[in-house]
Scaffold this active site. Structure first.
Site, PDB file in Angstrom:
ATOM      1  N   ASP A 124     -32.246  70.238  79.911  1.00  0.00           N
ATOM      2  CA  ASP A 124     -31.604  70.744  81.127  1.00  0.00           C
ATOM      3  C   ASP A 124     -30.296  70.017  81.402  1.00  0.00           C
ATOM      4  OD1 ASP A 124     -33.124  68.377  81.731  1.00  0.00           O
ATOM      5  OD2 ASP A 124     -32.934  68.823  83.860  1.00  0.00           O
ATOM      6  N   GLU A 162     -35.180  66.649  83.402  1.00  0.00           N
ATOM      7  CA  GLU A 162     -34.772  65.249  83.556  1.00  0.00           C
ATOM      8  C   GLU A 162     -33.822  65.067  84.719  1.00  0.00           C
ATOM      9  OE1 GLU A 162     -32.312  61.631  82.962  1.00  0.00           O
ATOM     10  OE2 GLU A 162     -31.703  63.732  83.038  1.00  0.00           O
TER      11      GLU A 162
END
Length: 580
Positions: free
Chosen positions: A179, A254
């Protein structure tokens, strides 16, 4: 690279310990280095014009200072490691073209994470990760079949396991996340190229000579992600059989704390292998390869700061704004926040933290490192003063040396003619490598309690109960807990020698291997039970890996290829590696 569970919007420069002192390079790079060099240069000039006191004119070292001096030494430098076949990736033009297209396509698939995403990873809002997973399975098909075992974890996490020939050896764990932070819509017109276009340029500007790939996530951290994949793909193609098991773990959230992705993967691995079952772990980091004071240095993030959010709430009587008190609730909270900013945490050069060792490595091996500063780094009696001097000249250095505080959120007031009755603000703290959550909140209470009393307000600090009051201040930690600083990885381990020796093979035999730290948070926080050897490191020259979390994020093709070769060579070099 996650700054906290709920906040990721700040601009975080990718630098190592000190502003770089580079050999001559293109003019624009020189300017980039210069903006970091100027602050430390002022410190150097200051010390250069003061004659150091002779040892005869100052007190001798105490036993504790001698111990600290020993602990702060640069670790022994490992030998260059280049075991087995090598890959001249920078002259592999066919692969370079393929790597460019792959990284370009990875940027074009939007995998932004937002703070308000649901905890349920199967929610349709995460479906964009299916598209990215399809891209990966098509582009790196060799990783999704024998000899590598592929698993999805909690819908969108990726887990690859390449079983080693010797099942008695602890596995190696390589990590990256899929991400990215969001692109702020208000900044779209500031991007040189659209953030999800994946623009590839060739000698486009003086500051981007050669080939560069632009876009959100290209550096943080699809560079590392595809670098690991490219290395494994090459090894499979060559028929390589690892001696010890290689695990690749990729979380998908994350940037908003990693609970769904890395947290789930860590839980699975602990059930599968047990505690302390991983030899060492390598994940992303702000530190990497840099040219400083006539030397090349590989700075490994072997510590990670903790974090805690503190909510400050002011409650008082309301009323009509035509009859205001001397301070409304907004005025009161402004005084409280100003008091916090007037009492920052003191920077320190601790021998227990990695930054001082990093400085000692420069002092020992960098030929152009100033002798006057070197003198002070070697003298524990001067560390306190030097820490203040360094931190005051550069906020990045201050982040390495102290707990930092950032007032990020404030809420209050509902109408222009009504006095606010409840106002609150949230302050984000990044806790120094050798401090703690408790020490941080104690500091906050210590600063604000006297002011609350002076203002005539009662105060409840972190669970204290002082009864009911119409004028009250409450201090609390949202969610009830923070994140303690990570355990500090030793620099006297065989894994440090392995990583340092690999860096020398890829970036030059004279590369200095040095401990450093990570002042934001990463997915490694979920893996403390699995290994004591955690490294946060991006194997790319920091001047070729730019603008994470901000406008014009970009990376040079050479930087990406070097990262790929590093992971390739790290696995090759693990042959015969004996974990501690």
């Amino acid at each position: 690279m996650s700054a906290s569970v709920s906040e990721k919007g700040e601009q975080l420069p990718l630098v190592s310990h000190l502003p770089a002192h580079n050999p001559p390079k293109p003019k624009s790079r020189h300017r980039t280095a210069l903006k970091y060099l100027v602050p430390i240069s002022l410190v150097i000039l200051y010390y250069s014009f003061i004659s150091p006191l002779s040892l005869n004119s100052i007190r001798p070292y105490s036993q504790g200072e001698l111990t600290d001096r020993q602990a702060a030494k640069c670790p022994p430098q490992p030998a260059t490691l280049n075991i087995g076949h090598d890959w001249d990736i920078n002259n592999d033009h066919e692969y370079a073209e393929l790597a460019t297209k792959r990284l370009q396509r990875a940027v074009q698939i939007n995998t932004e994470s937002f703070d308000d995403l649901p905890l349920n990873a199967s929610d349709p809002i995460f479906d964009k990760h299916y598209q990215f997973a399809h891209y990966l399975s098509y582009e790196y098909s060799k990783l999704f079949k024998d000899p590598i075992k592929y698993e999805t974890v909690n819908a969108h996490g990726h887990l690859f396991t390449w079983e080693g020939k010797n099942k008695n050896l602890k596995p190696i764990l390589l990590m990256a996340h899929t991400d990215t932070v969001p692109v702020l819509p208000a900044t779209l017109d500031q991007w040189t190229y659209p953030p999800f276009e994946g623009k590839v340029t060739h000698d486009a500007t003086p500051s981007t000579p050669g080939t560069w790939i632009w876009g959100r996530g290209v550096s943080d951290c699809k560079n590392t992600l595809l670098g690991i994949y490219g290395a494994l793909e090459r090894l499979v193609t060559e028929g390589y059989e690892p001696e010890r098991t290689i695990i690749v773990a990729n979380g998908f959230d994350e940037e908003i704390g990693g609970i769904r992705g890395a947290g789930s993967i860590a839980e699975l691995l602990e059930k599968r292998y047990g505690k302390n079952s991983i030899s060492f772990l390598v994940d992303e980091g702000f530190t990497g390869i840099s040219h400083e004071y006539g030397a090349t240095i590989a700075s490994f993030g072997m510590a990670e700061k903790g974090s805690v959010n503190v909510n400050v709430k002011v409650e008082t009587l309301g009323g009509h704004s035509s009859v205001p008190p001397p301070h409304t609730a907004i005025g009161i909270i402004s005084l409280l926040l100003a008091e916090l900013e007037a009492h920052p945490f003191k920077p320190s050069l601790s021998p227990k933290a990695p930054f001082l060792k990093n400085l000692n490595c420069l002092a020992d091996y960098a030929p152009e490192f100033p002798k006057s500063v070197k003198h002070d780094i070697k003298d524990p009696r001067k560390w306190d003063k030097l820490a203040v001097e360094l931190a005051s000249k550069d906020r990045v250095i201050n982040s390495f040396l102290a707990t930092t505080q950032a007032i990020d959120l404030i809420n209050g007031g509902v109408k222009v003619n009504a006095l606010p009755e409840v106002v609150d603000a949230t302050v984000n703290y990044r806790i120094a490598f050798t401090s703690s959550v408790n020490e941080t909140i104690e500091h906050v209470a210590h600063v604000l309690k006297p002011l609350a009393k002076k203002l005539g307000y009662s105060i409840s600090a972190f669970g204290e109960n002082h009864g009911n009051s119409t004028s009250h201040i409450t201090l609390k930690v949202p969610g009830g807990k923070g994140l303690e600083p990570a355990p500090i990885t030793s620099d006297r381990t065989k894994s440090f020698a392995l990583l340092g020796g690999t860096a020398k093979a890829v970036f030059g035999n004279d590369t200095i291997a040095a401990p450093s730290g990570m002042f934001a948070n990463t997915d490694t926080k979920s893996f403390w039970n699995l290994t004591t050897d955690i490294y946060r490191f991006t194997p790319t020259l920091i001047t070729e890996n730019l603008n994470q979390h901000t406008v014009d994020e970009r990376i040079s093709l050479e930087g990406h290829l070097n990262a790929t070769r590093f992971f390739y060579k790290l696995i090759r070099n693990s042959e015969g590696f004996e974990a501690d």
